[in-house]
Design a protein around this motif. Structure first.
Motif, PDB file in Angstrom:
ATOM      1  N   LYS A   1       0.798  -1.232   0.000  1.00 31.79           N
ATOM      2  CA  LYS A   1       0.000   0.000   0.000  1.00 31.79           C
ATOM      3  C   LYS A   1       0.825   1.273   0.000  1.00 31.79           C
ATOM      4  O   LYS A   1       0.370   2.315  -0.460  1.00 31.79           O
ATOM      5  CB  LYS A   1      -0.936  -0.008   1.196  1.00 31.79           C
ATOM      6  N   LYS A   2       2.014   1.219   0.592  1.00 31.55           N
ATOM      7  CA  LYS A   2       2.782   2.464   0.522  1.00 31.55           C
ATOM      8  C   LYS A   2       4.261   2.219   0.296  1.00 31.55           C
ATOM      9  O   LYS A   2       4.798   1.162   0.629  1.00 31.55           O
ATOM     10  CB  LYS A   2       2.544   3.360   1.746  1.00 31.55           C
TER      11      LYS A   2
ATOM     12  N   LYS B   1      -5.328   2.038  -2.269  1.00 27.28           N
ATOM     13  CA  LYS B   1      -3.869   2.122  -2.164  1.00 27.28           C
ATOM     14  C   LYS B   1      -3.340   3.524  -1.952  1.00 27.28           C
ATOM     15  O   LYS B   1      -2.269   3.707  -1.389  1.00 27.28           O
ATOM     16  CB  LYS B   1      -3.237   1.516  -3.402  1.00 27.28           C
ATOM     17  N   LYS B   2      -4.044   4.508  -2.458  1.00 31.79           N
ATOM     18  CA  LYS B   2      -3.519   5.856  -2.208  1.00 31.79           C
ATOM     19  C   LYS B   2      -4.622   6.861  -1.930  1.00 31.79           C
ATOM     20  O   LYS B   2      -5.765   6.702  -2.345  1.00 31.79           O
ATOM     21  CB  LYS B   2      -2.596   6.339  -3.325  1.00 31.79           C
TER      22      LYS B   2
HETATM   23 MG    MG Z   1      -0.038   4.889  -0.747  1.00 28.90          MG
END
Ligand code: MG
Ligand code: MG
Ligand code: MG
Lengths: 225, 225
Positions: free
Chosen positions: A9-10, B9-10
Protein backbone atom coordinates in the motif's frame (compact mmCIF):
# COMPACT_ATOMS: atom_id res chain seq x y z
CA UNK A 1 5.72 -10.66 0.97
CA UNK A 2 7.06 -11.40 -2.51
CA UNK A 3 3.87 -9.86 -3.94
CA UNK A 4 4.55 -6.40 -2.50
CA UNK A 5 4.33 -4.75 -5.94
CA UNK A 6 0.66 -5.67 -6.25
CA UNK A 7 -0.40 -6.04 -2.62
CA UNK A 8 1.62 -3.29 -0.93
CA UNK A 9 0.00 0.00 0.00
CA UNK A 10 2.78 2.46 0.52
CA UNK A 11 6.32 3.27 -0.43
CA UNK A 12 8.12 5.32 2.20
CA UNK A 13 11.27 6.85 0.74
CA UNK A 14 14.03 8.23 2.93
CA UNK A 15 15.81 11.37 1.72
CA UNK A 16 19.42 12.41 2.38
CA UNK A 17 20.49 9.23 4.16
CA UNK A 18 23.98 9.28 2.67
CA UNK A 19 26.12 12.28 3.60
CA UNK A 20 27.90 12.58 0.24
CA UNK A 21 24.60 12.46 -1.63
CA UNK A 22 23.09 15.16 0.60
CA UNK A 23 26.12 17.31 -0.18
CA UNK A 24 26.07 16.70 -3.94
CA UNK A 25 22.60 18.27 -4.04
CA UNK A 26 23.60 21.10 -1.71
CA UNK A 27 21.45 19.86 1.16
CA UNK A 28 22.25 19.73 4.87
CA UNK A 29 22.67 16.32 6.48
CA UNK A 30 19.45 15.78 8.46
CA UNK A 31 19.30 15.36 12.23
CA UNK A 32 16.35 13.02 11.94
CA UNK A 33 15.29 10.76 9.09
CA UNK A 34 13.42 12.68 6.40
CA UNK A 35 10.86 10.84 4.36
CA UNK A 36 8.19 11.16 1.72
CA UNK A 37 5.66 8.87 0.04
CA UNK A 38 5.68 7.46 -3.46
CA UNK A 39 2.51 5.83 -4.81
CA UNK A 40 2.60 2.08 -5.44
CA UNK A 41 1.29 2.93 -8.92
CA UNK A 42 4.87 4.05 -9.64
CA UNK A 43 6.27 0.51 -9.45
CA UNK A 44 7.59 -0.96 -12.68
CA UNK A 45 9.13 -4.41 -13.10
CA UNK A 46 11.18 -5.94 -15.87
CA UNK A 47 10.62 -6.05 -18.84
CA UNK A 48 8.98 -2.63 -18.37
CA UNK A 49 10.59 0.70 -19.15
CA UNK A 50 11.32 3.88 -17.20
CA UNK A 51 9.30 6.75 -18.66
CA UNK A 52 10.66 10.29 -18.75
CA UNK A 53 7.87 12.85 -19.14
CA UNK A 54 8.61 15.63 -21.61
CA UNK A 55 9.85 18.75 -19.84
CA UNK A 56 11.37 16.91 -16.89
CA UNK A 57 14.96 16.17 -15.92
CA UNK A 58 14.78 12.70 -14.39
CA UNK A 59 17.52 11.44 -12.09
CA UNK A 60 18.26 7.87 -11.03
CA UNK A 61 18.63 7.17 -7.30
CA UNK A 62 19.61 3.55 -6.61
CA UNK A 63 18.37 2.33 -3.24
CA UNK A 64 17.93 -0.71 -1.07
CA UNK A 65 14.26 -1.35 -0.34
CA UNK A 66 13.09 -3.04 2.84
CA UNK A 67 9.84 -5.00 2.47
CA UNK A 68 7.68 -5.02 5.59
CA UNK A 69 6.16 -8.33 6.67
CA UNK A 70 3.58 -7.42 9.30
CA UNK A 71 1.76 -4.50 10.82
CA UNK A 72 3.59 -2.42 13.39
CA UNK A 73 3.35 0.93 15.08
CA UNK A 74 5.89 2.59 17.40
CA UNK A 75 8.26 -0.26 16.63
CA UNK A 76 11.32 -0.13 18.89
CA UNK A 77 14.66 -0.40 17.09
CA UNK A 78 15.38 -3.59 18.99
CA UNK A 79 12.35 -5.29 17.40
CA UNK A 80 12.68 -3.78 13.91
CA UNK A 81 14.28 -6.77 12.21
CA UNK A 82 11.28 -8.96 12.99
CA UNK A 83 9.14 -6.65 10.82
CA UNK A 84 11.31 -7.21 7.74
CA UNK A 85 10.07 -9.87 5.32
CA UNK A 86 12.70 -9.24 2.67
CA UNK A 87 14.42 -6.70 0.46
CA UNK A 88 14.36 -5.34 -3.05
CA UNK A 89 16.74 -3.38 -5.23
CA UNK A 90 14.94 -0.24 -6.37
CA UNK A 91 15.28 3.08 -8.11
CA UNK A 92 13.76 6.22 -6.67
CA UNK A 93 13.39 8.07 -9.97
CA UNK A 94 13.08 11.80 -9.40
CA UNK A 95 12.07 14.66 -11.69
CA UNK A 96 14.85 16.84 -10.32
CA UNK A 97 13.70 20.08 -11.96
CA UNK A 98 10.22 19.67 -10.48
CA UNK A 99 11.67 18.73 -7.08
CA UNK A 100 13.96 21.79 -7.09
CA UNK A 101 10.97 23.99 -7.89
CA UNK A 102 8.86 22.33 -5.17
CA UNK A 103 11.62 22.77 -2.58
CA UNK A 104 11.99 26.44 -3.47
CA UNK A 105 8.25 27.07 -3.16
CA UNK A 106 7.71 24.87 -0.09
CA UNK A 107 5.40 22.65 -2.12
CA UNK A 108 4.96 18.87 -1.76
CA UNK A 109 7.45 16.62 -3.57
CA UNK A 110 4.68 14.33 -4.76
CA UNK A 111 4.66 15.05 -8.49
CA UNK A 112 8.47 15.05 -8.71
CA UNK A 113 8.60 11.60 -7.12
CA UNK A 114 5.33 10.02 -8.14
CA UNK A 115 5.06 9.57 -11.91
CA UNK A 116 4.15 6.13 -13.23
CA UNK A 117 7.32 3.98 -13.63
CA UNK A 118 9.27 6.14 -11.13
CA UNK A 119 9.91 3.16 -8.85
CA UNK A 120 11.57 0.44 -10.92
CA UNK A 121 12.25 -2.66 -8.82
CA UNK A 122 14.03 -5.99 -9.16
CA UNK A 123 12.88 -9.30 -7.76
CA UNK A 124 11.95 -9.84 -4.12
CA UNK A 125 15.04 -10.82 -2.10
CA UNK A 126 14.42 -13.20 0.81
CA UNK A 127 16.35 -12.39 4.01
CA UNK A 128 18.38 -15.60 3.65
CA UNK A 129 20.19 -14.01 0.69
CA UNK A 130 21.48 -11.04 2.73
CA UNK A 131 24.15 -11.69 5.34
CA UNK A 132 24.48 -8.12 6.60
CA UNK A 133 22.27 -5.28 5.38
CA UNK A 134 24.87 -2.80 6.57
CA UNK A 135 27.43 -4.21 4.16
CA UNK A 136 25.90 -4.18 0.71
CA UNK A 137 27.24 -2.57 -2.44
CA UNK A 138 24.83 -0.59 -4.64
CA UNK A 139 26.08 -0.09 -8.19
CA UNK A 140 24.32 1.67 -11.03
CA UNK A 141 25.37 1.86 -14.65
CA UNK A 142 23.90 4.09 -17.32
CA UNK A 143 24.74 2.78 -20.79
CA UNK A 144 27.45 0.63 -19.24
CA UNK A 145 29.16 3.46 -17.34
CA UNK A 146 29.15 3.35 -13.52
CA UNK A 147 27.46 6.43 -12.06
CA UNK A 148 26.62 5.28 -8.51
CA UNK A 149 28.70 2.87 -6.44
CA UNK A 150 28.10 3.12 -2.72
CA UNK A 151 27.81 0.96 0.35
CA UNK A 152 24.89 0.66 2.74
CA UNK A 153 27.55 1.00 5.46
CA UNK A 154 27.46 4.74 4.71
CA UNK A 155 23.84 5.19 5.76
CA UNK A 156 23.38 7.97 8.29
CA UNK A 157 20.32 6.28 9.80
CA UNK A 158 20.42 2.48 9.84
CA UNK A 159 17.45 0.30 8.95
CA UNK A 160 16.20 -0.30 12.53
CA UNK A 161 16.14 3.45 13.14
CA UNK A 162 14.26 4.03 9.89
CA UNK A 163 11.63 1.41 10.74
CA UNK A 164 11.28 2.79 14.25
CA UNK A 165 11.05 6.42 13.15
CA UNK A 166 8.58 5.91 10.30
CA UNK A 167 6.35 3.66 12.43
CA UNK A 168 6.21 6.34 15.13
CA UNK A 169 4.36 8.49 12.57
CA UNK A 170 2.53 6.01 10.39
CA UNK A 171 1.70 2.37 10.94
CA UNK A 172 3.71 0.05 8.71
CA UNK A 173 1.81 -2.77 7.05
CA UNK A 174 2.55 -6.00 5.21
CA UNK A 175 3.88 -5.21 1.75
CA UNK A 176 4.91 -1.64 2.53
CA UNK A 177 8.38 -0.79 1.28
CA UNK A 178 10.93 1.56 2.81
CA UNK A 179 13.46 2.91 0.32
CA UNK A 180 16.51 3.59 2.44
CA UNK A 181 18.14 6.43 0.52
CA UNK A 182 20.68 6.75 -2.25
CA UNK A 183 24.47 7.07 -2.29
CA UNK A 184 26.22 9.82 -4.25
CA UNK A 185 26.37 9.86 -8.02
CA UNK A 186 22.76 10.59 -8.93
CA UNK A 187 22.29 11.99 -12.39
CA UNK A 188 19.97 12.30 -15.35
CA UNK A 189 18.76 9.61 -17.72
CA UNK A 190 17.22 10.26 -21.12
CA UNK A 191 15.14 8.22 -23.53
CA UNK A 192 17.22 5.65 -25.38
CA UNK A 193 19.52 4.92 -22.44
CA UNK A 194 19.76 1.68 -20.47
CA UNK A 195 19.92 1.66 -16.67
CA UNK A 196 21.41 -1.36 -14.89
CA UNK A 197 21.49 -1.80 -11.12
CA UNK A 198 23.26 -4.39 -9.00
CA UNK A 199 23.16 -5.22 -5.33
CA UNK A 200 26.16 -7.21 -4.12
CA UNK A 201 27.64 -8.51 -0.89
CA UNK A 202 30.08 -5.86 0.30
CA UNK A 203 32.74 -8.39 1.27
CA UNK A 204 32.53 -11.20 -1.28
CA UNK A 205 31.30 -8.90 -4.09
CA UNK A 206 28.89 -11.72 -4.97
CA UNK A 207 25.84 -10.25 -6.81
CA UNK A 208 22.57 -10.71 -4.92
CA UNK A 209 20.10 -9.00 -7.26
CA UNK A 210 20.18 -6.98 -10.44
CA UNK A 211 17.91 -5.35 -12.99
CA UNK A 212 18.03 -3.65 -16.37
CA UNK A 213 15.54 -1.05 -17.57
CA UNK A 214 15.39 0.87 -20.84
CA UNK A 215 14.45 4.56 -20.66
CA UNK A 216 11.69 5.83 -22.93
CA UNK A 217 9.94 9.15 -23.46
CA UNK A 218 6.43 10.13 -22.43
CA UNK A 219 4.40 13.23 -23.40
CA UNK A 220 4.29 16.16 -20.98
CA UNK A 221 1.87 15.79 -18.08
CA UNK A 222 -1.23 17.98 -17.68
CA UNK A 223 -1.58 18.75 -21.35
CA UNK A 224 -5.01 20.11 -20.43
CA UNK A 225 -7.07 17.18 -21.47
CA UNK B 1 -15.75 0.54 -4.05
CA UNK B 2 -17.34 0.77 -0.62
CA UNK B 3 -14.30 -1.06 0.79
CA UNK B 4 -11.84 1.70 -0.18
CA UNK B 5 -10.61 2.08 3.42
CA UNK B 6 -9.17 -1.44 3.40
CA UNK B 7 -8.62 -2.07 -0.31
CA UNK B 8 -7.52 1.37 -1.54
CA UNK B 9 -3.87 2.12 -2.16
CA UNK B 10 -3.52 5.86 -2.21
CA UNK B 11 -5.06 9.04 -0.95
CA UNK B 12 -4.34 12.00 -3.20
CA UNK B 13 -5.06 15.25 -1.37
CA UNK B 14 -5.48 18.53 -3.21
CA UNK B 15 -4.09 21.65 -1.54
CA UNK B 16 -5.37 25.22 -1.82
CA UNK B 17 -8.43 24.44 -3.91
CA UNK B 18 -10.58 27.09 -2.22
CA UNK B 19 -9.38 30.67 -2.64
CA UNK B 20 -10.41 31.86 0.83
CA UNK B 21 -8.65 28.92 2.47
CA UNK B 22 -5.45 29.55 0.49
CA UNK B 23 -5.58 33.15 1.69
CA UNK B 24 -6.27 32.32 5.35
CA UNK B 25 -2.95 30.45 5.42
CA UNK B 26 -1.14 33.19 3.52
CA UNK B 27 -0.69 31.08 0.39
CA UNK B 28 -1.03 32.08 -3.24
CA UNK B 29 -3.92 30.62 -5.22
CA UNK B 30 -2.33 27.96 -7.45
CA UNK B 31 -2.35 28.06 -11.25
CA UNK B 32 -2.48 24.27 -11.42
CA UNK B 33 -3.83 21.76 -8.94
CA UNK B 34 -1.33 21.08 -6.15
CA UNK B 35 -1.42 17.70 -4.51
CA UNK B 36 0.27 15.44 -2.02
CA UNK B 37 -0.15 11.86 -0.78
CA UNK B 38 -1.51 10.62 2.51
CA UNK B 39 -1.00 6.96 3.47
CA UNK B 40 -4.08 4.76 3.64
CA UNK B 41 -2.84 3.78 7.12
CA UNK B 42 -4.12 7.22 8.18
CA UNK B 43 -7.78 6.29 7.66
CA UNK B 44 -9.94 6.10 10.75
CA UNK B 45 -13.63 5.26 10.84
CA UNK B 46 -16.26 5.65 13.54
CA UNK B 47 -16.20 4.80 16.41
CA UNK B 48 -12.45 5.54 16.28
CA UNK B 49 -10.78 8.70 17.55
CA UNK B 50 -8.56 11.38 16.04
CA UNK B 51 -5.15 11.27 17.71
CA UNK B 52 -3.13 14.43 18.31
CA UNK B 53 0.56 13.65 18.84
CA UNK B 54 2.19 15.59 21.67
CA UNK B 55 4.08 18.61 20.34
CA UNK B 56 1.86 19.12 17.31
CA UNK B 57 -0.82 21.66 16.48
CA UNK B 58 -3.38 19.67 14.54
CA UNK B 59 -5.90 21.40 12.28
CA UNK B 60 -9.12 20.02 10.84
CA UNK B 61 -9.69 20.35 7.09
CA UNK B 62 -13.12 19.10 6.03
CA UNK B 63 -13.15 17.80 2.46
CA UNK B 64 -15.20 15.92 -0.08
CA UNK B 65 -13.46 12.70 -1.12
CA UNK B 66 -13.95 11.15 -4.53
CA UNK B 67 -13.61 7.36 -4.60
CA UNK B 68 -12.12 5.99 -7.83
CA UNK B 69 -13.79 2.96 -9.39
CA UNK B 70 -11.38 1.74 -12.05
CA UNK B 71 -7.85 2.19 -13.30
CA UNK B 72 -7.13 5.19 -15.48
CA UNK B 73 -4.20 7.17 -16.80
CA UNK B 74 -4.26 10.44 -18.72
CA UNK B 75 -8.01 10.57 -18.16
CA UNK B 76 -9.59 13.37 -20.20
CA UNK B 77 -11.90 15.69 -18.24
CA UNK B 78 -14.79 14.61 -20.47
CA UNK B 79 -14.42 10.99 -19.27
CA UNK B 80 -13.60 11.73 -15.62
CA UNK B 81 -17.07 11.05 -14.20
CA UNK B 82 -16.98 7.45 -15.40
CA UNK B 83 -13.99 6.84 -13.11
CA UNK B 84 -15.92 7.86 -9.99
CA UNK B 85 -17.47 5.04 -7.99
CA UNK B 86 -18.68 7.17 -5.13
CA UNK B 87 -17.82 9.78 -2.54
CA UNK B 88 -16.89 10.10 1.10
CA UNK B 89 -16.88 12.89 3.65
CA UNK B 90 -13.36 13.17 5.04
CA UNK B 91 -11.02 15.18 7.19
CA UNK B 92 -7.50 15.98 6.04
CA UNK B 93 -6.00 16.37 9.52
CA UNK B 94 -2.80 18.38 9.39
CA UNK B 95 -0.04 18.98 11.94
CA UNK B 96 0.14 22.65 11.01
CA UNK B 97 3.30 23.44 12.94
CA UNK B 98 5.14 20.58 11.21
CA UNK B 99 3.73 21.60 7.83
CA UNK B 100 4.82 25.22 8.34
CA UNK B 101 8.31 24.05 9.21
CA UNK B 102 8.41 21.70 6.20
CA UNK B 103 7.28 24.48 3.86
CA UNK B 104 9.93 26.83 5.20
CA UNK B 105 12.69 24.24 4.74
CA UNK B 106 11.43 22.89 1.40
CA UNK B 107 10.90 19.48 2.99
CA UNK B 108 8.16 16.95 2.17
CA UNK B 109 4.77 17.41 3.84
CA UNK B 110 4.51 13.70 4.57
CA UNK B 111 4.88 13.67 8.35
CA UNK B 112 2.59 16.68 8.81
CA UNK B 113 -0.16 14.95 6.82
CA UNK B 114 0.49 11.28 7.45
CA UNK B 115 0.03 10.34 11.11
CA UNK B 116 -2.25 7.44 11.96
CA UNK B 117 -5.87 8.67 12.26
CA UNK B 118 -5.16 11.80 10.18
CA UNK B 119 -7.80 10.83 7.59
CA UNK B 120 -11.09 10.32 9.43
CA UNK B 121 -13.84 9.29 7.02
CA UNK B 122 -17.56 8.73 7.05
CA UNK B 123 -19.46 6.03 5.19
CA UNK B 124 -19.12 5.40 1.47
CA UNK B 125 -21.61 7.54 -0.46
CA UNK B 126 -22.99 6.00 -3.66
CA UNK B 127 -23.30 8.41 -6.63
CA UNK B 128 -27.10 8.12 -6.53
CA UNK B 129 -27.08 10.13 -3.29
CA UNK B 130 -25.36 13.15 -4.87
CA UNK B 131 -27.31 15.23 -7.37
CA UNK B 132 -24.55 17.73 -8.18
CA UNK B 133 -21.06 17.49 -6.75
CA UNK B 134 -20.55 21.17 -7.47
CA UNK B 135 -23.36 22.10 -5.11
CA UNK B 136 -22.63 20.46 -1.77
CA UNK B 137 -22.32 22.10 1.62
CA UNK B 138 -19.44 21.08 3.90
CA UNK B 139 -20.00 21.95 7.54
CA UNK B 140 -17.70 21.25 10.46
CA UNK B 141 -18.40 21.75 14.14
CA UNK B 142 -15.89 21.56 16.96
CA UNK B 143 -17.66 21.05 20.30
CA UNK B 144 -20.89 22.14 18.65
CA UNK B 145 -19.53 25.39 17.22
CA UNK B 146 -19.38 25.79 13.43
CA UNK B 147 -15.83 26.42 12.24
CA UNK B 148 -16.04 25.50 8.55
CA UNK B 149 -19.07 26.01 6.33
CA UNK B 150 -18.29 26.11 2.64
CA UNK B 151 -19.66 24.98 -0.67
CA UNK B 152 -18.02 22.76 -3.27
CA UNK B 153 -19.18 25.41 -5.75
CA UNK B 154 -16.18 27.45 -4.57
CA UNK B 155 -13.58 24.94 -5.78
CA UNK B 156 -10.93 26.52 -7.98
CA UNK B 157 -10.37 23.27 -9.86
CA UNK B 158 -13.45 21.11 -10.37
CA UNK B 159 -13.49 17.33 -9.92
CA UNK B 160 -13.01 16.42 -13.62
CA UNK B 161 -9.95 18.67 -13.78
CA UNK B 162 -8.54 17.09 -10.59
CA UNK B 163 -9.02 13.55 -11.92
CA UNK B 164 -7.50 14.50 -15.25
CA UNK B 165 -4.51 16.32 -13.73
CA UNK B 166 -3.63 13.70 -11.13
CA UNK B 167 -3.98 10.86 -13.64
CA UNK B 168 -1.58 12.63 -16.00
CA UNK B 169 1.09 12.11 -13.32
CA UNK B 170 0.06 8.93 -11.57
CA UNK B 171 -2.31 6.20 -12.60
CA UNK B 172 -5.52 6.17 -10.56
CA UNK B 173 -6.73 2.80 -9.35
CA UNK B 174 -9.88 1.25 -7.89
CA UNK B 175 -10.25 2.38 -4.28
CA UNK B 176 -7.96 5.39 -4.55
CA UNK B 177 -9.44 8.52 -3.01
CA UNK B 178 -8.98 12.12 -4.09
CA UNK B 179 -9.56 14.64 -1.30
CA UNK B 180 -10.70 17.73 -3.13
CA UNK B 181 -9.52 20.47 -0.79
CA UNK B 182 -10.95 22.37 2.15
CA UNK B 183 -12.94 25.57 2.47
CA UNK B 184 -11.91 28.37 4.83
CA UNK B 185 -12.18 28.04 8.59
CA UNK B 186 -9.50 25.47 9.36
CA UNK B 187 -8.32 25.51 12.94
CA UNK B 188 -6.86 23.47 15.78
CA UNK B 189 -8.43 20.64 17.70
CA UNK B 190 -7.20 19.38 21.05
CA UNK B 191 -7.74 16.22 23.08
CA UNK B 192 -11.15 16.16 24.70
CA UNK B 193 -12.92 17.93 21.86
CA UNK B 194 -15.54 16.46 19.54
CA UNK B 195 -15.44 17.02 15.79
CA UNK B 196 -18.61 16.65 13.74
CA UNK B 197 -18.81 16.91 9.97
CA UNK B 198 -21.79 17.05 7.65
CA UNK B 199 -22.18 16.93 3.91
CA UNK B 200 -25.48 18.32 2.67
CA UNK B 201 -27.21 19.13 -0.59
CA UNK B 202 -26.48 22.79 -1.33
CA UNK B 203 -30.03 23.56 -2.43
CA UNK B 204 -32.31 21.42 -0.25
CA UNK B 205 -29.89 21.47 2.75
CA UNK B 206 -30.77 17.76 3.12
CA UNK B 207 -27.89 15.97 4.93
CA UNK B 208 -26.20 13.29 2.81
CA UNK B 209 -23.51 12.05 5.18
CA UNK B 210 -22.11 12.92 8.59
CA UNK B 211 -19.62 11.76 11.17
CA UNK B 212 -18.54 12.43 14.73
CA UNK B 213 -15.05 11.82 16.09
CA UNK B 214 -13.61 12.43 19.53
CA UNK B 215 -10.09 13.87 19.74
CA UNK B 216 -7.56 12.13 21.98
CA UNK B 217 -3.88 12.62 22.78
CA UNK B 218 -0.95 10.50 21.68
CA UNK B 219 2.67 10.57 22.88
CA UNK B 220 5.25 12.51 20.85
CA UNK B 221 6.58 10.70 17.78
CA UNK B 222 10.19 9.57 17.46
CA UNK B 223 10.78 9.30 21.17
CA UNK B 224 13.99 7.46 20.20
CA UNK B 225 12.80 3.97 20.78
MG1 MG C 1 -0.04 4.89 -0.75
MG1 MG D 1 15.81 8.74 -2.98
MG1 MG E 1 -6.48 19.54 2.84
Amino acid sequence: MASFVHAGKKIVAIGRNFAKHAKELGNAVPEKPMFFLKPTSSYVQQPGAIEVPEGTTVHHELELGVVIGKTGRNIPQSAANSFISGYVLALDMTARNLQDEAKKKGHPWTVAKGFDTFTPVGDFIPPSKIKDYNNLQLTLKVDGKVTQDGSTSEMIFRIPKLISFVSSVMRLEEGDVILTGTPEGVGPVVPGQIVEGTLADGTTKEPISSFRFPVVGRPAFDSDQ
